[in-house]
Design a protein around this motif. Structure first.
Motif, PDB file in Angstrom:
ATOM      1  N   LEU A 113       0.824  -1.210   0.000  1.00 40.91           N
ATOM      2  CA  LEU A 113       0.000   0.000   0.000  1.00 40.91           C
ATOM      3  C   LEU A 113       0.859   1.261   0.000  1.00 40.91           C
ATOM      4  O   LEU A 113       0.382   2.332   0.371  1.00 40.91           O
ATOM      5  N   GLY A 114       2.127   1.121  -0.424  1.00 45.70           N
ATOM      6  CA  GLY A 114       3.067   2.236  -0.363  1.00 45.70           C
ATOM      7  C   GLY A 114       2.579   3.504  -1.035  1.00 45.70           C
ATOM      8  O   GLY A 114       2.812   4.605  -0.552  1.00 45.70           O
ATOM      9  N   ALA A 144      -3.264   6.920   3.796  1.00 48.39           N
ATOM     10  CA  ALA A 144      -4.056   6.261   4.837  1.00 48.39           C
ATOM     11  C   ALA A 144      -5.545   6.455   4.550  1.00 48.39           C
ATOM     12  O   ALA A 144      -6.368   5.564   4.776  1.00 48.39           O
ATOM     13  N   GLU A 145      -5.902   7.620   4.004  1.00 50.89           N
ATOM     14  CA  GLU A 145      -7.303   7.905   3.696  1.00 50.89           C
ATOM     15  C   GLU A 145      -7.821   6.970   2.584  1.00 50.89           C
ATOM     16  O   GLU A 145      -8.962   6.505   2.628  1.00 50.89           O
ATOM     17  N   ILE A 167      -6.629   1.241  11.709  1.00 44.79           N
ATOM     18  CA  ILE A 167      -6.148   0.108  10.901  1.00 44.79           C
ATOM     19  C   ILE A 167      -5.236   0.632   9.789  1.00 44.79           C
ATOM     20  O   ILE A 167      -4.148   0.097   9.550  1.00 44.79           O
ATOM     21  N   ALA A 168      -5.674   1.697   9.125  1.00 41.24           N
ATOM     22  CA  ALA A 168      -4.880   2.267   8.027  1.00 41.24           C
ATOM     23  C   ALA A 168      -3.532   2.754   8.540  1.00 41.24           C
ATOM     24  O   ALA A 168      -2.484   2.473   7.941  1.00 41.24           O
ATOM     25  N   LEU A 214      -1.300  -0.337   9.187  1.00 40.12           N
ATOM     26  CA  LEU A 214      -0.806  -1.003   7.968  1.00 40.12           C
ATOM     27  C   LEU A 214       0.263  -0.147   7.292  1.00 40.12           C
ATOM     28  O   LEU A 214       1.267  -0.652   6.802  1.00 40.12           O
ATOM     29  N   LYS A 215       0.031   1.162   7.281  1.00 38.81           N
ATOM     30  CA  LYS A 215       0.985   2.072   6.627  1.00 38.81           C
ATOM     31  C   LYS A 215       2.312   2.160   7.388  1.00 38.81           C
ATOM     32  O   LYS A 215       3.284   2.711   6.876  1.00 38.81           O
ATOM     33  N   SER A 216       2.351   1.635   8.610  1.00 42.48           N
ATOM     34  CA  SER A 216       3.596   1.693   9.388  1.00 42.48           C
ATOM     35  C   SER A 216       4.476   0.470   9.167  1.00 42.48           C
ATOM     36  O   SER A 216       5.604   0.407   9.656  1.00 42.48           O
TER      37      SER A 216
END
Ligand code: HEC
Ligand code: HEC
Ligand code: HEC
Length: 433
Positions: A247-248, A252-253, A292-293, A296-298
């Motif tokens: 998801l790079g 996050a949105e 959650i976003a 995952l983005k981390s």
């Protein structure tokens, strides 16, 4: 066959060694639960707890697996296809004969968090207790109140069709010893409350790893956490922040929007994820989805390097471009930009670059349907092209979209399409087209 038996023996041997450990050490945490009142007893559950429990059931997507197509909610009979055979979900309504009516709260805790039935037998990990073990006591109390509030349904569970040695429930002792981490969620103090909440939902009730983490030969998680996994007939892509496969390049949105509505300006959820969105993630509140976003983005992810990609003038690319213009462009658009909220983009879409492309082949051969959600009720359809396009054309068009508009990914071979056509029982092209 030989491998199956060997693997089976290994489980049983490990089972022997692990039995004592597992039986003695594991289920103490569940003593927090009531051991007297049964699910079908007439004492009404607390309405506030029932409401909160309904939300926990949505987080866990319990109804999706415990409801047969067209059947009564939570009455079981949904057949889960696994590499080892079909496992049927059970009736978890408070019916005394066929459901969990004579279970106590503690029996329920043990099943959901430790994979143990009331009679002491072990559940198959098709029931994701290895994720639910992380769910908190208070979430489980609320979930139990909700389960008690359901109307009892009389429906006996169907038999499973597992081959030896997987039909031996005791073998799951070995599985548990190898792959079941019997531990509650432990917050990471260096991280924010939002991050911890996101991780709690992803790893616990959300059981995202069940599909998104690759499995080993015995069905246990490998260490490649959320880095993409083959599903029967498809692929759950990497959902870390990896730039090439994950998801790079999503904000996050965009992640939040995908989980809430089933699509964003690039991707559209279909298949197994379409179901997860329809039954579960669309009903999560915005704060939970944002957490959650954020989580995952981390995650750094697999660090996969993009391959060189194919030149636009390679013969297979030119053939693919022709197939694309005639068959796909009307929906996926002139430069692969799709139609926001309806038709997925191909341009710079990491979902198009998955290693084997199995999900893409399956989409073209079998077609599909986007998730229908309260906020996006259209559920656009992807038609099947199995009757129209031969293996070479399908391979060419997928190779083309995987190497155009910012994508670079290995070519899809006609032999892969041929194999999938047989495996998915898809039509053969009408000759003379
Ligand atoms: C991915 C599918 C899946 C999901 C999601 C799922 N279950 Fe299950 N569950 C199963 C299957 C399959 C079984 C039966 C396993 C077996 O026979 O070993 C099962 C068994 C159970 C049992 C044991 C019942 C019995 O009679 O032995 C309980 C209780 C249960 N599930 C509750 C839940 C709850 C509560 C949730 C949501 C938090 C949930 N399940 C979510 C697939 C699922
Ligand atoms: C039952 C299997 C399953 C479960 C459980 C599941 N997913 Fe998925 N997920 C998939 C599949 C399959 C896709 C690909 C969907 C498609 O191509 O339309 C996907 C796609 C996605 C995508 C889009 C990725 C991309 O690059 O297009 C995101 C984000 C995602 N999942 C997040 C999650 C989260 C968060 C959870 C847990 C709350 C979760 N998934 C649980 C199977 C699953
Ligand atoms: C009538 C409109 C339409 C046409 C024509 C069409 N598609 Fe699609 N396609 C969709 C929709 C809507 C989806 C999302 C639903 C789904 O994934 O099943 C989709 C999804 C897909 C996916 C899955 C994407 C993912 O995220 O996993 C692939 C691959 C795909 N299309 C390829 C093609 C190819 C190749 C062609 C031409 C041979 C084509 N499509 C023609 C509407 C269309």
């Amino acid at each position: 066959m030989k491998r199956t038996i060997m693997a089976g023996l290994a489980i049983v041997v490990v089972a022997g060694i692990g039995a004592a450990l597992y039986i003695n050490g594991s289920t103490r945490a569940d003593d927090i639960a009531d051991n007297q009142l049964q699910a079908s007893d007439s004492t009404p559950p607390d309405p506030a707890q029932v409401r909160q429990g309904a939300y926990i059931a949505v987080q866990g997507d319990c109804a999706a697996c415990h409801t047969a197509p067209g059947g009564k909610a939570f009455a079981g009979g949904y057949g889960l296809q696994t590499p080892f055979g079909v496992i049927n979900s059970t009736n978890i309504t408070p019916d005394r004969q066929t459901g969990i009516g004579n279970w106590t709260e503690r029996d329920f805790f043990r099943a959901v968090r430790h994979g143990k039935r009331k009679d002491g037998q072990l559940l198959y990990p098709a029931m994701p207790y290895n994720a639910y073990v992380q769910m908190s006591d208070s979430d489980l109390h609320d979930l139990w109140a909700y389960m008690r509030s359901l109307a009892p349904v009389s429906q006996a569970p169907a038999a499973n069709t597992l081959g030896f040695p997987y039909d031996i429930r005791l073998a799951m002792l070995g599985w548990n010893l190898l792959f079941f981490k019997n531990a509650a969620y432990v917050p990471v103090p260096e991280q924010s409350a939002q991050w911890n909440r996101g991780r709690y939902l992803v790893d616990g009730a959300g059981h995202c790893a069940a599909c998104h983490t690759p499995k080993n030969a015995l069905g246990g998680d490998t260490g490649a956490y959320l880095q993409g996994a083959a599903l029967l007939g498809g692929h759950a892509p990497e959902i870390t922040n990896d730039a090439h496969l994950g998801l790079g390049n999503w904000s996050a949105e965009q992640v939040r929007q995908y989980l809430k509505t089933g699509s964003n300006d690039t991707a559209v959820a279909a298949g197994a994820m379409g179901e997860a969105v329809e039954h579960s993630t669309q009903y999560l509140n915005d704060t939970d989805l944002a957490d959650i976003a954020l989580y995952l983005k981390s995650l750094p992810g697999s660090g996969t390097q993009a391959p060189a990609g194919l030149a636009a003038n390679a013969p297979v690319m030119q053939r693919g471009a022709r197939v694309y213009e005639t068959n796909c462009m009307a929906c996926h658009n002139v430069r692969g930009e799709g139609i926001g909220g309806m038709v997925p983009a191909f341009a710079d879409n990491s979902g198009m670059r998955t290693p084997g492309g199995a999900n893409l082949i399956s989409a073209v051969l079998k077609g599909g349907r986007a998730a229908a959600t309260d906020s996006n009720i259209t559920a656009a359809g992807m038609p099947s092209f199995a009757w129209k396009l031969n293996d070479t054309d399908i391979a060419a068009v997928l190779t083309y979209v995987r190497n155009s508009w910012g994508n670079a990914a290995p070519a899809v071979a006609p032999a892969q399409v041929a194999k999938a056509r047989t495996a998915l029982k898809a039509d053969t092209p009408i000759s003379g087209l």
